[in-house]
Design a protein around this motif. Structure first.
Motif, PDB file in Angstrom:
ATOM      1  N   ALA A 153       7.959   8.344  -6.348  1.00 55.21           N
ATOM      2  CA  ALA A 153       8.806   9.477  -5.938  1.00 55.21           C
ATOM      3  C   ALA A 153      10.258   9.235  -6.353  1.00 55.21           C
ATOM      4  O   ALA A 153      10.954  10.163  -6.789  1.00 55.21           O
ATOM      5  CB  ALA A 153       8.706   9.681  -4.430  1.00 55.21           C
ATOM      6  N   VAL A 154      10.722   7.972  -6.239  1.00 53.64           N
ATOM      7  CA  VAL A 154      12.094   7.640  -6.669  1.00 53.64           C
ATOM      8  C   VAL A 154      12.201   7.862  -8.184  1.00 53.64           C
ATOM      9  O   VAL A 154      13.191   8.431  -8.673  1.00 53.64           O
ATOM     10  CB  VAL A 154      12.469   6.181  -6.298  1.00 53.64           C
ATOM     11  N   GLU A 155      11.152   7.434  -8.894  1.00 53.48           N
ATOM     12  CA  GLU A 155      11.157   7.583 -10.360  1.00 53.48           C
ATOM     13  C   GLU A 155      11.227   9.060 -10.750  1.00 53.48           C
ATOM     14  O   GLU A 155      11.945   9.444 -11.670  1.00 53.48           O
ATOM     15  CB  GLU A 155       9.898   6.912 -10.933  1.00 53.48           C
ATOM     16  N   LYS A 156      10.489   9.861  -9.995  1.00 53.67           N
ATOM     17  CA  LYS A 156      10.491  11.308 -10.265  1.00 53.67           C
ATOM     18  C   LYS A 156      11.901  11.895 -10.080  1.00 53.67           C
ATOM     19  O   LYS A 156      12.282  12.857 -10.739  1.00 53.67           O
ATOM     20  CB  LYS A 156       9.520  11.997  -9.285  1.00 53.67           C
ATOM     21  N   GLU A 157      12.656  11.261  -9.186  1.00 52.31           N
ATOM     22  CA  GLU A 157      14.047  11.703  -8.950  1.00 52.31           C
ATOM     23  C   GLU A 157      14.992  11.178 -10.033  1.00 52.31           C
ATOM     24  O   GLU A 157      16.191  11.430 -10.004  1.00 52.31           O
ATOM     25  CB  GLU A 157      14.546  11.213  -7.584  1.00 52.31           C
TER      26      GLU A 157
ATOM     27  N   ALA B 172       0.824  -1.204   0.000  1.00 55.76           N
ATOM     28  CA  ALA B 172       0.000   0.000   0.000  1.00 55.76           C
ATOM     29  C   ALA B 172       0.864   1.262   0.000  1.00 55.76           C
ATOM     30  O   ALA B 172       0.509   2.263  -0.632  1.00 55.76           O
ATOM     31  CB  ALA B 172      -0.911  -0.022   1.212  1.00 55.76           C
ATOM     32  N   ASN B 173       1.992   1.216   0.698  1.00 53.14           N
ATOM     33  CA  ASN B 173       2.832   2.405   0.795  1.00 53.14           C
ATOM     34  C   ASN B 173       3.967   2.417  -0.239  1.00 53.14           C
ATOM     35  O   ASN B 173       4.640   3.433  -0.406  1.00 53.14           O
ATOM     36  CB  ASN B 173       3.434   2.523   2.196  1.00 53.14           C
ATOM     37  N   ASP B 174       4.185   1.277  -0.900  1.00 53.17           N
ATOM     38  CA  ASP B 174       5.303   1.185  -1.849  1.00 53.17           C
ATOM     39  C   ASP B 174       5.099   2.044  -3.092  1.00 53.17           C
ATOM     40  O   ASP B 174       6.035   2.663  -3.586  1.00 53.17           O
ATOM     41  CB  ASP B 174       5.514  -0.275  -2.301  1.00 53.17           C
ATOM     42  N   GLU B 175       3.855   2.051  -3.590  1.00 53.41           N
ATOM     43  CA  GLU B 175       3.601   2.718  -4.868  1.00 53.41           C
ATOM     44  C   GLU B 175       4.039   4.185  -4.825  1.00 53.41           C
ATOM     45  O   GLU B 175       4.771   4.660  -5.696  1.00 53.41           O
ATOM     46  CB  GLU B 175       2.114   2.606  -5.194  1.00 53.41           C
ATOM     47  N   GLU B 176       3.625   4.861  -3.769  1.00 49.97           N
ATOM     48  CA  GLU B 176       3.963   6.286  -3.627  1.00 49.97           C
ATOM     49  C   GLU B 176       5.484   6.474  -3.568  1.00 49.97           C
ATOM     50  O   GLU B 176       6.053   7.360  -4.206  1.00 49.97           O
ATOM     51  CB  GLU B 176       3.320   6.798  -2.326  1.00 49.97           C
TER      52      GLU B 176
END
Ligand SMILES: Cc1cc2nc3c(=O)[nH]c(=O)nc-3n(C[C@H](O)[C@H](O)[C@H](O)COP(=O)(O)O)c2cc1C
Length: 260
Positions: free
Chosen positions: A248-252, A240-244
């Motif tokens: 965010a890592v991808e955005k970086e 449930a918390n992994d997706e976010e």
């Protein structure tokens, strides 16, 4: 006889380690009357070191930060035994205790050449006579695996001089706050109480005592299964918390996968 306990657990009085420490103190008291003071670091103002070296330059011997560290250090030097009571966090000291240890810099001098064997040993010369004995009491979540405490041992061998401290390191720590495992944990606390009496008598712990108090409470496989069950969730609950996080890592700039 003055004993100072520095409780480095963020859980304060509810600390599993403090259960071991209290058992040890009970044993100690059964042999020698002693005055015990417990300092709970989580209730004190312990700022992290600023790295400014003000304690070696502007006000040599005195830290520029005015918090609770100095008064605790004074109590340490006035003690006969100092017990560091702490949980293992990431194979090392919990951060507040680490901060307290780092803030001891004013008690050593800046000059490297004042240190015995300074060309071989890193470290600065202590400025004050150390008349207290150091004892480390700690527990950790794993069963006692030899390597977990390597960095703690390395640090205190440098601080106290090789073997200049005594240790009680106990694994399977979370069992000490469960009712279902109470019988075995109480038996272990009794062994630690006897260790406290032995330490009061001889100032050290025999290899037999150490083997007893660090032995597994349960076979490792059984303990691991109990511990996994004890969290009350499954690996799917993490998703449930992994997706976010992954987004965010991808955005970086990096796309990574979940591997467990
Ligand atoms: C942030 C964190 C890091 C931890 N790191 C370790 C570790 O490296 N090895 C280990 O065996 N247990 C580790 N543990 C488990 C604690 O040592 C264990 O829960 C211990 O019983 C807590 O003791 P306390 O109640 O005295 O604070 C960690 C726990 C936390 C919260």
């Amino acid at each position: 006889m003055k004993i100072l306990v520095i409780n480095g657990s963020p859980r304060g009085d509810k600390s599993n380690t403090m259960k071991l420490t209290r058992a040890f103190l009970d044993g100690y008291r059964s042999v020698t009357p002693c005055e015990v003071e417990v300092i709970t670091l989580k209730d004190k103002r312990i700022e992290p070191c600023l790295g400014c070296f003000g304690c070696w330059t502007g006000s040599p011997g005195k830290c520029v930060i005015n918090d609770d560290v100095r008064s605790i250090s004074i109590k340490m030097f006035a003690s006969d035994v100092v017990i560091y009571s702490f949980p293992l966090f990431y194979y090392s000291l919990p951060s507040r205790l680490k901060a307290f240890v780092e803030r001891q810099l004013p008690t050593v001098a800046s000059f490297m050449t004042g240190q015995k064997n300074y060309l071989v040993n890193g470290g600065h010369p202590p400025r004050f006579e150390v008349t207290f004995k150091t004892l480390l009491i700690s527990n950790c979540g794993f069963y006692p695996i030899a390597k977990s405490y390597d960095s703690v041992r390395a640090q205190f061998n440098m601080i106290c001089g090789d073997g200049g401290y005594e240790e009680i390191f106990v694994g399977e720590g979370e069992l000490f706050c469960k009712t279902i495992t109470k019988r075995r944990c109480d038996a272990r606390l009794e062994e630690i109480r006897l260790a406290g009496a032995e330490y009061a008598q001889s100032g050290a712990l025999s290899p037999e005592t150490k083997a007893k108090i660090t032995a597994n409470l349960y076979p490792p496989d059984m303990y691991a299964a109990m511990a996994d069950e004890g969290w009350g969730n499954t690996i799917e609950d993490y998703r449930a918390n992994d997706e976010e996080f992954l987004k965010a890592v991808e955005k970086e700039g990096k796309k990574i996968k979940t591997i467990y």
